[in-house]
Design a protein around this motif. Structure first.
Motif: not given
Lengths: 97, 531
Positions: A25, A28-29, A32, A44-50, A52-53, A56, A87, B170, B173, B223, B226-227, B231, B239, B242-243, B341
């Protein structure tokens, strides 16, 4: 009872379970902050979310299959600390500005 | 044995143990998510089938401009900030005039007035409230929505249901990756079904074959699933923290691609029908939904969403400047500018829902979903079978397997019966569809406890499932008067597809029951001779 909950005393359970989840986690954060946002300003928002699995799963399988538990503790813990530092730095910069 | 060989065999044993436990601990919930996911692939067809009304593409052919003007006049101007228009499964046009606010639970939500307009352009229903209250009580899609909701949230409160389905993703997966890693002969395993085998050994072969075929599918679905779960449950808010320093609204504006600076200066919006006709002609299809923003202002815009057209994989958002009527091209799936993205996300949807080649790809996805259900079932059954013979405390597991594996489809069919009966009696289908499921689940549980011989329990549940499958199309035809001839005449594939699928499933279930009864009779008649 001991037969069912014996895994609580297993180091690998704590490494591959809770620590892996927290560290992935944090990865992922932190992404960003340093992942290039691109023209659309959303990568930078979407790619980390994608990712994450996948992040992990990579950390989990490494922690679960490694023969060198001490090294794994060190690597995963350091990975978590580096991402946490990114962070914290981001929050400090946002507050400062 | 060398050290490397020992390490290899330890790793293989660890992977096998991980593969088993990821299936055993979460197996039944995983089965529930996979089974309802398989059904969710054809949720749109189930929605159309449940209403028995062929789609009329009213978003393309109705006078949307006149209707919006008429409804805007009778609506509080603050709700004209955004107007979403969809066509319900009973061919009503649904106009939701709304603005954005915070609901009582503190979450960002749409608030406004919903109008339902029938085929004679008369408003038949007006409702006011938050989007999160109005959509879950839409009676026209109660059946499809109920089944999809089991898949996405297992009917648990937010965000816990999403988190649980994310964890199940997961686990799937883990099972898929460990399955790949521990296979030494991945390609030969595809054809491993040995005819000389029987009983548990045959089941193990069948588990391996079905598992190997569905490995890539399981990996993709786990995959992407779980996204979606993570999400929406905690990923996006975290996110945003942070962002965007915690500003969820700013993040939504960035992702959705809304204008931050809006001019509220009044300006009459151009004829909406012209823009709809233009977009429909370019896509050779009717739009799936339409969103008009800042109606009758200088900033008025219109977005039309199209499902993938023939030969395309990705859905499209056609954008128009509604103040001038000019086309502004195709809007990216996410954000305002094309990005990597956005492209990846736009590909994830068709991959997860199987919508990339129409009904054909959906059929392939359903088949692979059934194979994955079979893998989960046989995996847990193999584990149960092994334990059943060794330890007396594991004897509940095979019973539990029948309760869940046959019980869930049976209860889902019962929810469809509940939907049809409540709909014909004029009751709320949104309430009665889940209630019928719960009643059926109670009855299946009682049966599972009362019927002692485990084989009898299995075939009783199978017989009930088969009968329910066959009776559902008959109930639908009796209540709607949309028969198969009428469906063929109106090119209403959804009705034919769902009805035939139910008949085939019902016939398969009943065939198994009849086969079992025949064998039982045979063995009983030969018993005295043997004695």
């Amino acid at each position: 009872m001991n037969r069912f909950f014996g895994f609580f005393r297993n180091q690998r359970f704590w490494l591959a379970g809770p620590l892996t989840t927290v560290v992935s986690m944090l990865c992922m954060l932190a992404m960003a902050v340093y992942f290039p946002p691109g023209v659309g300003n959303i990568n930078n928002i979407l790619m980390p979310l994608l990712m994450f699995p996948i992040i992990w799963a990579c950390i989990f399988f490494y922690a679960y299959l490694t023969q060198h538990l001490k090294r794994a503790w060190f690597i995963i813990f350091t990975l978590g600390l580096i991402n946490l530092a990114i962070i914290v730095l981001q929050f400090t910069l946002v507050k400062g500005s | 044995m060398t050290r490397t060989q020992i390490e290899k065999s330890t790793k293989k044993a660890s992977l096998l143990s991980l593969h088993s436990w990821s299936g055993v601990v979460l197996g039944m919930l995983l089965y529930a998510v996979i089974f309802t996911g398989t059904v969710a692939v054809i949720a749109h067809e189930i929605g159309q089938w449940s209403q028995s009304q062929a789609p009329k593409d009213r978003l393309r052919h109705a006078d949307i401009d006149a209707l919006v003007r008429q409804l805007a006049e009778q609506t509080d101007p603050k709700y004209t900030e955004e107007i979403s228009i969809t066509e319900s499964y009973n061919n009503q046009l649904v106009f939701f005039f709304h603005t954005h606010g915070t609901n009582p639970s503190g979450a960002l939500d749409d608030i406004g007035v919903e109008y339902r307009v029938n085929e004679h352009n008369e408003v038949v229903q007006t409702r006011q409230g938050f989007g999160s209250e109005l959509f879950p009580t839409d009676d026209t899609n109660a059946l499809g929505r109920f089944l999809v909701s089991i898949h996405t949230e297992l009917h648990m409160p937010k965000p816990w249901g999403l988190i649980l389905t994310g964890i199940l993703g997961l686990a799937m997966l883990v099972a898929a990756v460990s399955g790949i890693l521990m296979h030494r002969h991945l390609f030969t395993d595809i054809f491993l079904l040995r005819s000389a085998r029987s009983g548990e050994k045959l089941k193990r072969d069948a588990h391996t074959v079905a598992g190997t075929w569905s490995l890539p599918f399981a990996f993709l679905l786990a995959f992407t699933g779980s996204f979606f779960s993570f999400a929406t449950s905690f990923g996006l808010p975290a996110m945003a923290m942070v962002a965007f320093g915690g500003d969820q609204k700013a993040m939504i504006y960035t992702l959705v691609g809304e204008q931050m600076e809006v001019s509220e200066t009044p300006k009459e919006t151009t004829n909406l029908n012209l823009m709809i006709q233009d977009a429909s002609a370019r896509n050779d299809a009717a739009p799936n939904n339409i969103v008009i923003s800042h109606y009758n202002t200088e900033s008025a815009s219109m977005e039309l969403f199209f499902l993938p057209s023939q030969g395309a994989i990705i859905s499209k958002y056609e954008q128009y400047n509604a103040a001038t009527g000019s086309a502004e091209g195709v809007k990216p799936f996410v954000g305002t500018e094309p990005s990597f993205g956005s492209l990846i996300l736009s590909l994830i949807f068709p991959v997860h829902y199987g919508t990339f080649a129409g009904l054909f790809s959906k059929l392939v996805w359903v088949s692979l979903g059934v194979a994955s259900c079979y893998v989960t079932m046989t995996g847990l059954q193999l584990y149960a079978h092994r334990r059943e013979n060794k330890l007396s405390q594991w004897q509940w597991l095979p019973r539990f397997c029948h309760w869940g594996f046959i019980g869930l489809p049976l209860c889902s069919l019962a929810s469809a019966v509940g939907f049809f009966i409540s709909s014909s009696l004029g009751l709320s289908t949104s309430n009665w569809t889940p209630l019928a499921f719960v009643i059926a689940a109670g009855m299946v549980t009682i049966l599972s406890v009362v019927v002692k011989p485990i084989t009898t329990l299995k075939y009783v549940l199978l017989a009930l499932t088969g009968l329910m499958c066959i009776s559902l199309p008959l109930i639908r035809i009796a209540l709607s008067q949309t028969g198969w001839i009428s469906a063929v005449q109106h090119h209403f594939e959804a009705v034919l597809f769902v009805d035939l699928s139910l008949f085939v499933c019902g016939a398969l279930c009943l065939y198994q029951v009849v086969n079992y009864l025949r064998q039982k009779t045979l063995s009983q008649s030969t018993l005295p001779e043997a004695v």
